[in-house]
Design a protein around this motif. Structure first.
Motif, mmCIF file in Angstrom:
data_model
loop_
_atom_site.group_PDB
_atom_site.id
_atom_site.type_symbol
_atom_site.label_atom_id
_atom_site.label_comp_id
_atom_site.label_asym_id
_atom_site.label_seq_id
_atom_site.Cartn_x
_atom_site.Cartn_y
_atom_site.Cartn_z
ATOM 1 N N ILE A 165 9.242 -2.629 6.050
ATOM 2 C CA ILE A 165 7.845 -2.352 6.926
ATOM 3 C C ILE A 165 7.416 -3.498 6.276
ATOM 4 C CG2 ILE A 165 5.796 -1.523 8.423
ATOM 5 C CD1 ILE A 165 6.643 0.628 7.920
ATOM 6 N N PRO A 166 6.922 -5.029 7.251
ATOM 7 C CA PRO A 166 6.481 -5.647 6.719
ATOM 8 C C PRO A 166 4.689 -5.618 6.026
ATOM 9 C CG PRO A 166 7.092 -6.394 8.882
ATOM 10 C CD PRO A 166 7.003 -5.094 8.804
ATOM 11 N N ALA A 167 4.540 -6.002 5.303
ATOM 12 C CA ALA A 167 2.872 -5.021 4.535
ATOM 13 C C ALA A 167 2.383 -6.244 4.561
ATOM 14 C CB ALA A 167 3.590 -4.052 3.587
ATOM 15 N N ASP A 168 1.215 -5.986 4.264
ATOM 16 C CA ASP A 168 -0.016 -7.535 3.799
ATOM 17 C C ASP A 168 -1.258 -6.930 2.740
ATOM 18 O OD1 ASP A 168 -2.077 -6.416 5.641
ATOM 19 O OD2 ASP A 168 -1.291 -8.018 7.093
ATOM 20 N N ASN A 169 -2.101 -7.470 2.558
ATOM 21 C CA ASN A 169 -3.287 -6.471 1.751
ATOM 22 C C ASN A 169 -3.878 -5.521 2.223
ATOM 23 O OD1 ASN A 169 -2.667 -8.119 -0.216
ATOM 24 N ND2 ASN A 169 -3.820 -9.874 0.056
#
Length: 177
Positions: A164-168
């Protein structure tokens, strides 16, 4: 890698292959594993969620935990940005809130450091315990307020994906059942 909205659509298609009754049946093994989990057994205060028809069914598990003497807290959506916690006491002390989710009536709970375990729903989880929610960010914003709680994600097997694309802003869970 698929974008978040593409994953949401893919999982939605997978869910449509099941009736609500079939999803409840699939929920039984997941809830058994959850209720038998050592962290749940030891916990005094647990953040849960009151499931929607397409989520792992939690209604009876919540009542069972309360009957075992645990304090169970459920989210209450305030607006388009924030949710708070209210203590669950009984099924008839709830009202329908935002997104047609049943929410406990009562006072907000703010002693976040006392929450031992948080049980978190998702559209999908990946192999690194990243979660993909419905897209509003409620849980990600809230989970950052309870860093001491052990976070358990629960979902159906067909909701588990590779990446899954994850960010901060995305808060992973400690474990997925």
């Amino acid at each position: 890698m698929l974008r978040k909205e593409e994953i949401r659509q893919q999982i939605k298609r997978r869910k449509r292959q099941f009736t609500e009754e079939q999803l409840r049946e699939l929920s039984l093994a997941i809830i058994d594993r959850l209720l038998g989990h050592p962290r749940i057994k030891k916990a005094k205060r647990i953040l849960m969620y009151y499931s929607l028809p397409d989520e792992v069914y939690t209604h009876e598990a919540i009542i069972q935990l309360v009957n075992e003497g645990k304090e169970v807290f459920l989210p209450v959506v305030l607006d388009n940005f924030e949710m708070e916690l209210h203590k669950f006491s009984r099924k008839d002390n709830m009202s329908e809130g935002a997104f047609n989710i049943m929410e406990p009536i009562g006072h907000k709970y703010t002693d976040f450091d006392s929450i031992d375990v948080a049980v978190i729903p998702a559209i999908a989880y990946d192999e690194k315990n990243n979660r993909l929610g419905r897209g509003k960010g409620y849980y990600d914003r809230f989970l950052s307020k309870i860093p001491l709680a052990y976070k358990i994600g629960i979902c159906f097997d067909f909701q588990k994906i590779t990446d899954i694309p994850a960010d901060n802003n995305d808060v992973p869970v400690d474990e997925v059942i």
